[in-house]
Design a protein around this motif. Structure first.
Motif, PDB file in Angstrom:
ATOM      1  N   UNK A 135       0.837  -1.198   0.000  1.00 28.45           N
ATOM      2  CA  UNK A 135       0.000   0.000   0.000  1.00 28.45           C
ATOM      3  C   UNK A 135       0.876   1.254   0.000  1.00 28.45           C
ATOM      4  N   UNK A 136       0.537   2.208  -0.839  1.00 27.43           N
ATOM      5  CA  UNK A 136       1.282   3.467  -0.987  1.00 27.43           C
ATOM      6  C   UNK A 136       2.753   3.209  -1.317  1.00 27.43           C
ATOM      7  N   UNK A 137       3.044   2.084  -1.962  1.00 25.39           N
ATOM      8  CA  UNK A 137       4.412   1.769  -2.347  1.00 25.39           C
ATOM      9  C   UNK A 137       5.295   1.278  -1.216  1.00 25.39           C
ATOM     10  N   UNK A 190       8.884  -3.795   7.660  1.00 23.81           N
ATOM     11  CA  UNK A 190       9.073  -2.950   6.486  1.00 23.81           C
ATOM     12  C   UNK A 190      10.561  -2.630   6.421  1.00 23.81           C
ATOM     13  N   UNK A 191      11.253  -3.208   5.451  1.00 20.93           N
ATOM     14  CA  UNK A 191      12.702  -3.039   5.341  1.00 20.93           C
ATOM     15  C   UNK A 191      13.092  -1.598   5.018  1.00 20.93           C
ATOM     16  N   UNK A 192      12.343  -0.943   4.144  1.00 22.62           N
ATOM     17  CA  UNK A 192      12.710   0.420   3.733  1.00 22.62           C
ATOM     18  C   UNK A 192      12.641   1.399   4.903  1.00 22.62           C
ATOM     19  N   UNK A 193      11.755   1.162   5.852  1.00 15.52           N
ATOM     20  CA  UNK A 193      11.618   2.035   7.018  1.00 15.52           C
ATOM     21  C   UNK A 193      12.298   1.451   8.256  1.00 15.52           C
ATOM     22  N   UNK A 241       0.073   2.394  10.308  1.00 11.43           N
ATOM     23  CA  UNK A 241       1.352   1.715  10.099  1.00 11.43           C
ATOM     24  C   UNK A 241       1.983   2.168   8.785  1.00 11.43           C
ATOM     25  N   UNK A 242       1.195   2.215   7.727  1.00 11.95           N
ATOM     26  CA  UNK A 242       1.700   2.635   6.415  1.00 11.95           C
ATOM     27  C   UNK A 242       2.178   4.087   6.480  1.00 11.95           C
ATOM     28  N   UNK A 243       1.427   4.940   7.163  1.00 16.19           N
ATOM     29  CA  UNK A 243       1.832   6.344   7.293  1.00 16.19           C
ATOM     30  C   UNK A 243       3.163   6.452   8.026  1.00 16.19           C
ATOM     31  N   UNK A 244       3.330   5.677   9.071  1.00 18.52           N
ATOM     32  CA  UNK A 244       4.583   5.694   9.826  1.00 18.52           C
ATOM     33  C   UNK A 244       5.739   5.200   8.961  1.00 18.52           C
TER      34      UNK A 244
END
Length: 154
Positions: free
Chosen positions: A51-53, A72-75, A128-131
């Motif tokens: 979601x949202x990339x 989430x690896x990117x974050x 979670x996605x926003x964070x």
């Protein structure tokens, strides 16, 4: 070409890596994926598909001893859904040790009560996605004011 009796691609070999070569942490994570709790399933339905990339993994092994519910690896974000089992005898101490270990590896750890997921899984997933999609440290705009004295400068 697969030769008969080699076990590759057949029922006897399973087509995968030999079980002895798979690390125990990966085996444990695979088992946890098959046994996800209902709140974890609800949340995964909303987090899968980037979601949202933002890409998430479920029951992701971290180190030799731990798996996190969502990662989430990117974050560098670890998300734990805390249900009733987290209040059981010994669980709070285990959770605290795991959180210290995860943070020592540079991960941000977020705990979400299972009751919140059950109440509104969509809102929990959105948070979670926003964070994960909003970095904590933003680069200043090129035409903006200079950083304040004492702040890290690149």
């Amino acid at each position: 070409m697969i030769l008969p009796g080699t076990g590759r691609g057949t029922a006897e070999g399973g087509g995968g890596a030999p079980a002895s070569r798979v690390p125990p942490s990966v085996e444990r994570a695979r088992k946890l994926r098959r046994q996800m709790s209902y709140p974890e399933v609800l949340l995964w339905q909303r987090l899968r598909g980037s979601p949202m990339g933002v890409k998430f993994r479920r029951q992701h092994p971290v180190g030799p001893d731990y798996s996190v519910d969502f990662y989430c690896a990117s974050a560098r974000l670890a998300v734990e859904v805390d249900g009733e089992i987290h209040a059981a005898k010994g669980a709070p101490a285990y959770d605290a040790r795991r959180d210290v270990y995860l943070r020592s590896r540079g991960l941000t750890v977020v705990h979400i009560p299972a009751s919140e997921v059950l109440r509104d899984a969509g809102a929990a997933a959105e948070a979670i996605v926003a964070l994960a999609s909003t970095p904590l440290h933003h680069r200043p705009a090129a035409d903006g004011p200079p950083p304040r004295a004492g702040e890290d400068q690149e």
